[in-house]
Design a protein around this motif. Sequence first.
Motif, short mmCIF file in Angstrom:
data_model
loop_
_atom_site.label_atom_id
_atom_site.label_comp_id
_atom_site.label_asym_id
_atom_site.label_seq_id
_atom_site.Cartn_x
_atom_site.Cartn_y
_atom_site.Cartn_z
N LEU A 115 -81.25 -13.60 -24.83
CA LEU A 115 -80.28 -12.85 -25.61
C LEU A 115 -79.40 -11.98 -24.71
O LEU A 115 -78.20 -11.83 -24.95
CB LEU A 115 -80.98 -11.99 -26.67
N GLU A 116 -79.99 -11.45 -23.65
CA GLU A 116 -79.21 -10.69 -22.67
C GLU A 116 -78.20 -11.58 -21.96
O GLU A 116 -77.06 -11.20 -21.74
CB GLU A 116 -80.13 -10.03 -21.64
N GLU A 117 -78.64 -12.77 -21.58
CA GLU A 117 -77.75 -13.72 -20.90
C GLU A 117 -76.59 -14.11 -21.81
O GLU A 117 -75.43 -14.16 -21.37
CB GLU A 117 -78.54 -14.97 -20.49
N ALA A 170 -76.50 -8.68 -32.74
CA ALA A 170 -75.06 -8.71 -32.97
C ALA A 170 -74.65 -7.62 -33.96
O ALA A 170 -73.61 -7.00 -33.82
CB ALA A 170 -74.62 -10.08 -33.47
N GLY A 171 -75.52 -7.37 -34.94
CA GLY A 171 -75.23 -6.34 -35.93
C GLY A 171 -75.36 -4.94 -35.38
O GLY A 171 -74.84 -3.99 -35.94
N ASN A 172 -76.09 -4.78 -34.26
CA ASN A 172 -76.30 -3.47 -33.67
C ASN A 172 -75.64 -3.37 -32.30
O ASN A 172 -76.15 -2.70 -31.42
CB ASN A 172 -77.81 -3.21 -33.50
N ALA A 189 -78.39 -5.13 -24.29
CA ALA A 189 -77.01 -4.94 -24.67
C ALA A 189 -76.75 -5.58 -26.02
O ALA A 189 -77.61 -6.22 -26.59
CB ALA A 189 -76.10 -5.57 -23.61
N GLY A 190 -75.54 -5.45 -26.52
CA GLY A 190 -75.15 -6.05 -27.79
C GLY A 190 -75.30 -7.55 -27.76
O GLY A 190 -75.57 -8.14 -26.72
N VAL A 194 -73.36 -15.08 -33.64
CA VAL A 194 -74.44 -15.89 -34.18
C VAL A 194 -73.90 -16.74 -35.31
O VAL A 194 -73.17 -16.25 -36.16
CB VAL A 194 -75.60 -15.02 -34.70
N ARG A 195 -74.26 -18.01 -35.31
CA ARG A 195 -73.85 -18.90 -36.38
C ARG A 195 -75.04 -19.47 -37.09
O ARG A 195 -76.03 -19.77 -36.55
CB ARG A 195 -73.07 -20.08 -35.78
#
Length: 195
Positions: A115-117, A170-172, A189-190, A194-195
């Motif tokens: 998720l960071e990447e 993504a929401g935060n 990080a943010g 997302v799909r």
Amino acid sequence: MEADVTLRVDGTTRVVRVDTRTTLLDALREKLDATAPKKGCDHGQCGACTVLLNGRRVNACLTFAVAQDGAEVVTAAGLGADGAPHRVQRAFLDNDGFQCGYCTPGQVCSAVGMLEEAAAGWPSAATGDVAAEPVLDDAEIRERMSGNLCRCGAYVNIVAAVREAAADSAGNTGNTDSADSVTSEAAPAGGAEVR
């Protein structure tokens, strides 16, 4: 030959004397009693030993401990804060992203790193347009998590868990709570779209 190695493991600085051929995984499990990373294949093929090393996911079985002197290591046990699970751990629980649980610590650490990447804009082999911001659809998540195997076959739920954690991220964007901290000094990080 032996050497003293200083590691910051899950927020605690530890000094350990190891044979210079000792892997980070063996140092963590056998010398520092950090048993969250598991020894699966011991050849870097299964991902059960995945930890975050200075914020990046690595297979601890392929990394020599002496080469990591002074490094920050975060295992699945070191995620979250104040007794609250990290958002990825919450998502794995909410989506039953495990069966026997042996691979789960590595899956969770890999998902946090992945998720960071993605948030940093790193493409994968499944990314259609490498110049665009990554879209974490199921194909992208599967590709990015492909280094972590689950013998129980819980992949559908693992993908769902990562998708949920990505959506939460993504929401935060920019506002991670304390339960999402990866280390004592940094939080994820943010998120990517997302799909």
